[in-house]
Design a protein around this motif. Structure first.
Motif, PDB file in Angstrom:
ATOM      1  N   ILE A   1       2.138  -2.620  -6.823  1.00  0.00           N
ATOM      2  CA  ILE A   1       3.107  -2.035  -5.941  1.00  0.00           C
ATOM      3  C   ILE A   1       2.904  -0.360  -5.356  1.00  0.00           C
ATOM      4  CG2 ILE A   1       5.503  -1.440  -6.065  1.00  0.00           C
ATOM      5  CD1 ILE A   1       5.356  -4.790  -7.089  1.00  0.00           C
ATOM      6  N   ALA A   2       2.038  -0.162  -5.558  1.00  0.00           N
ATOM      7  CA  ALA A   2       1.251   1.188  -5.645  1.00  0.00           C
ATOM      8  C   ALA A   2       0.542   0.789  -4.515  1.00  0.00           C
ATOM      9  CB  ALA A   2       0.920   2.405  -6.681  1.00  0.00           C
ATOM     10  N   TYR A   3      -0.297   0.531  -5.131  1.00  0.00           N
ATOM     11  CA  TYR A   3      -1.913   0.477  -3.593  1.00  0.00           C
ATOM     12  C   TYR A   3      -0.914  -0.807  -2.852  1.00  0.00           C
ATOM     13  CZ  TYR A   3      -4.545   2.517  -6.914  1.00  0.00           C
ATOM     14  OH  TYR A   3      -5.394   3.371  -7.481  1.00  0.00           O
TER      15      TYR A   3
ATOM     16  N   LYS B   1       0.027   7.683  -0.660  1.00  0.00           N
ATOM     17  CA  LYS B   1       0.818   6.787  -0.249  1.00  0.00           C
ATOM     18  C   LYS B   1       0.704   6.074  -1.586  1.00  0.00           C
ATOM     19  CE  LYS B   1       0.209   5.390   3.975  1.00  0.00           C
ATOM     20  NZ  LYS B   1      -0.759   4.618   5.089  1.00  0.00           N
ATOM     21  N   VAL B   2      -0.237   5.221  -1.855  1.00  0.00           N
ATOM     22  CA  VAL B   2      -0.534   5.133  -3.235  1.00  0.00           C
ATOM     23  C   VAL B   2       0.441   6.166  -4.231  1.00  0.00           C
ATOM     24  CG1 VAL B   2      -1.895   4.275  -5.149  1.00  0.00           C
ATOM     25  CG2 VAL B   2      -2.886   4.113  -3.436  1.00  0.00           C
ATOM     26  N   HIS B   3       0.455   6.985  -4.928  1.00  0.00           N
ATOM     27  CA  HIS B   3       0.681   8.072  -5.865  1.00  0.00           C
ATOM     28  C   HIS B   3       2.748   8.211  -4.623  1.00  0.00           C
ATOM     29  CE1 HIS B   3       1.420  12.030  -7.834  1.00  0.00           C
ATOM     30  NE2 HIS B   3       1.160  11.525  -7.810  1.00  0.00           N
ATOM     31  N   GLU B   4       3.037   8.044  -4.148  1.00  0.00           N
ATOM     32  CA  GLU B   4       4.511   7.858  -3.638  1.00  0.00           C
ATOM     33  C   GLU B   4       4.650   6.972  -4.674  1.00  0.00           C
ATOM     34  OE1 GLU B   4       4.570   8.007   0.709  1.00  0.00           O
ATOM     35  OE2 GLU B   4       7.516   7.326   0.282  1.00  0.00           O
ATOM     36  N   GLY B   5       4.235   5.884  -4.493  1.00  0.00           N
ATOM     37  CA  GLY B   5       4.510   4.451  -4.631  1.00  0.00           C
ATOM     38  C   GLY B   5       4.759   4.344  -5.762  1.00  0.00           C
ATOM     39  N   TYR B   6       3.317   5.482  -6.622  1.00  0.00           N
ATOM     40  CA  TYR B   6       4.554   5.138  -8.760  1.00  0.00           C
ATOM     41  C   TYR B   6       5.274   6.193  -8.830  1.00  0.00           C
ATOM     42  CZ  TYR B   6      -0.864   3.267  -9.741  1.00  0.00           C
ATOM     43  OH  TYR B   6      -1.740   2.261 -10.366  1.00  0.00           O
ATOM     44  N   LEU B   7       5.467   7.391  -8.090  1.00  0.00           N
ATOM     45  CA  LEU B   7       6.668   7.836  -7.522  1.00  0.00           C
ATOM     46  C   LEU B   7       7.946   6.761  -8.781  1.00  0.00           C
ATOM     47  CD1 LEU B   7       5.566  11.687  -6.593  1.00  0.00           C
ATOM     48  CD2 LEU B   7       5.209  10.527  -8.924  1.00  0.00           C
ATOM     49  N   LYS B   8       7.236   6.382  -7.108  1.00  0.00           N
ATOM     50  CA  LYS B   8       9.295   5.505  -6.892  1.00  0.00           C
ATOM     51  C   LYS B   8       9.029   4.789  -8.196  1.00  0.00           C
ATOM     52  CE  LYS B   8      10.429   6.173  -2.836  1.00  0.00           C
ATOM     53  NZ  LYS B   8       9.593   6.598  -1.389  1.00  0.00           N
ATOM     54  N   ILE B   9       7.801   4.090  -8.787  1.00  0.00           N
ATOM     55  CA  ILE B   9       8.075   2.908  -9.331  1.00  0.00           C
ATOM     56  C   ILE B   9       9.049   3.441 -11.230  1.00  0.00           C
ATOM     57  CG2 ILE B   9       6.624   1.131 -11.540  1.00  0.00           C
ATOM     58  CD1 ILE B   9       4.897   1.217  -8.457  1.00  0.00           C
TER      59      ILE B   9
END
Ligand code: TYD
Length: 211
Positions: free
Chosen positions: A102-104, A164-172
């Motif tokens: 999801i993040a990457y 962007k990966v980091h932003e994805g992790y925060l959303k998860i």
């Protein structure tokens, strides 16, 4: 008897592999039967897929192929190792799982919600009981990663991708509060390990209360 499935997530360079080994020693000392595994990989077939995904020579690999290969490796990993181990009462510690895709792939590569659909099919309903998210900024992760000379295809991506990966992790983390536990990975190895143990023991206490 049902065991536990614990995944570890975080940006490249967050120290997951070190912490997984130390945390496994702690669990083993407490008498648990522990399996350490990783993604992409963990079974002979999945390790072969890993080589294809991460080989820096595979510059033509398109984003959708990459995403499907991660999911294919994961499907085999779940069926052959993770599910049977959890069903046999073991604690499985997995270095990365669906959240990495999801993040990457969904956020980093911009593939969006298709990634969740494909992975839902790959894991057949098996999700981690706990996910430890080792949080450090993308910059700090990349700085730490400079120490190793051989970078794989994903690690060679620029800072904008890792942001962007980091932003994805925060959303998860926001979306999956029930299983995600955020750990400040900018601290020392010993401090991070202590926090992992503390949070795990709190999880055990909650589980015992719920019985
Ligand atoms: P990994 O071996 O965990 O690398 P590291 O030790 O640096 O964390 O993972 C290899 C790379 O694959 C890593 O850059 C993250 C990426 N990855 C994805 O993009 N999607 C996925 O689903 C997984 C499991 C990993």
């Amino acid at each position: 008897m049902k065991g536990l499935f614990i995944s570890f997530e975080g940006p490249d360079g967050c120290g997951k592999s070190t912490q997984i080994k130390l945390f496994a020693d702690y669990l083993k000392a407490r008498g648990f039967d522990v399996v350490i595994t990783r993604e992409p990989g963990g079974t002979p077939i999945s390790e072969k897929i890993r080589e294809v995904i991460l080989d820096p020579a595979n510059k033509e690999e398109c984003d959708i192929c990459e995403m499907l290969l991660y999911a294919a490796a994961r499907a085999q990993h779940v069926a052959e190792l993770i599910k049977p181990s959890v069903e046999a009462g073991k604690i499985v510690l997995c270095d990365r799982f669906v959240d990495s895709s999801i993040a990457y792939q969904a956020y980093g590569r911009g593939l969006g919600e298709q990634v969740e659909i494909v992975n839902g099919y790959a894991v057949q309903g098996l999700m981690p009981d706990i996910t430890f998210f080792l949080s450090i900024s993308a910059e700090e992760g990349m700085r730490r990663n400079k120490k190793t000379d051989k970078k794989d295809r994903l690690e060679q991506e620029a800072l904008a991708f890792h942001d962007k990966v980091h932003e994805g992790y925060l959303k998860i983390v926001e979306k999956s509060k029930d299983r995600m536990i955020v750990i400040d990975a900018s601290k020392s190895v010993d401090e991070v390990l202590e926090e992992l143990k503390e949070k795990f023991e709190a999880f055990e206490a909650r589980k015992a209360l719920a019985k």
